[in-house]
Design a protein around this motif. Structure first.
Motif, PDB file in Angstrom:
ATOM      1  N   TYR A 293       0.956  -1.184  -0.061  1.00 32.66           N
ATOM      2  CA  TYR A 293      -0.024   0.047   0.050  1.00 32.66           C
ATOM      3  C   TYR A 293       0.839   1.221   0.199  1.00 32.66           C
ATOM      4  O   TYR A 293       1.756   1.328   0.802  1.00 32.66           O
ATOM      5  N   LEU A 294       0.489   2.094  -0.956  1.00 36.83           N
ATOM      6  CA  LEU A 294       1.120   3.426  -1.078  1.00 36.83           C
ATOM      7  C   LEU A 294       0.473   4.662  -0.902  1.00 36.83           C
ATOM      8  O   LEU A 294      -0.692   4.606  -1.445  1.00 36.83           O
ATOM      9  N   VAL A 295       0.713   5.577  -0.079  1.00 37.06           N
ATOM     10  CA  VAL A 295      -0.027   6.975  -0.063  1.00 37.06           C
ATOM     11  C   VAL A 295       0.996   8.021  -0.162  1.00 37.06           C
ATOM     12  O   VAL A 295       2.007   8.195   0.271  1.00 37.06           O
ATOM     13  N   ASN A 296       0.244   8.708  -1.590  1.00 36.30           N
ATOM     14  CA  ASN A 296       1.275   9.922  -1.915  1.00 36.30           C
ATOM     15  C   ASN A 296       0.459  11.192  -1.399  1.00 36.30           C
ATOM     16  O   ASN A 296      -0.898  11.117  -1.498  1.00 36.30           O
ATOM     17  N   PHE A 297       1.124  12.263  -0.817  1.00 42.21           N
ATOM     18  CA  PHE A 297       0.504  13.240  -0.198  1.00 42.21           C
ATOM     19  C   PHE A 297       1.102  14.516  -0.446  1.00 42.21           C
ATOM     20  O   PHE A 297       2.389  14.651  -0.382  1.00 42.21           O
ATOM     21  N   HIS A 298       0.465  15.821  -0.636  1.00 46.31           N
ATOM     22  CA  HIS A 298       1.236  16.891  -0.782  1.00 46.31           C
ATOM     23  C   HIS A 298       0.529  17.905   0.311  1.00 46.31           C
ATOM     24  O   HIS A 298      -0.625  17.863   0.281  1.00 46.31           O
ATOM     25  N   ASP A 299       1.453  18.857   0.876  1.00 42.71           N
ATOM     26  CA  ASP A 299       0.934  19.754   2.096  1.00 42.71           C
ATOM     27  C   ASP A 299       1.016  21.066   1.661  1.00 42.71           C
ATOM     28  O   ASP A 299       1.131  21.789   2.837  1.00 42.71           O
TER      29      ASP A 299
END
Length: 62
Positions: A15-21
């Motif tokens: 499982y992979l989660v990409n996120f931008h803040d």
């Protein structure tokens, strides 16, 4: 805009989660994505819930 995207079964990552803040960008202005890798679906879902509490929006569904 804060956003995240979930990807399942990418290579050896379960499982992979990409996120931008909204704060980290490359010099040309494109967003720099942070990545979290999970082997457990419950931990991934817990992380996604914490992102939602911080007003992140999900980009796409896979």
């Amino acid at each position: 805009m804060k956003f995240y995207d979930c990807i399942d079964n990418l290579g050896k990552a379960k499982y992979l989660v990409n996120f931008h803040d909204e704060t980290q960008t490359y010099p040309d202005g494109t967003p720099r994505l942070n990545v979290r890798k999970f082997t457990n679906k419950r931990k991934r879902d817990q992380f996604v819930r914490s992102l939602k509490k911080m007003d992140y929006l999900q980009l796409g569904t896979h």
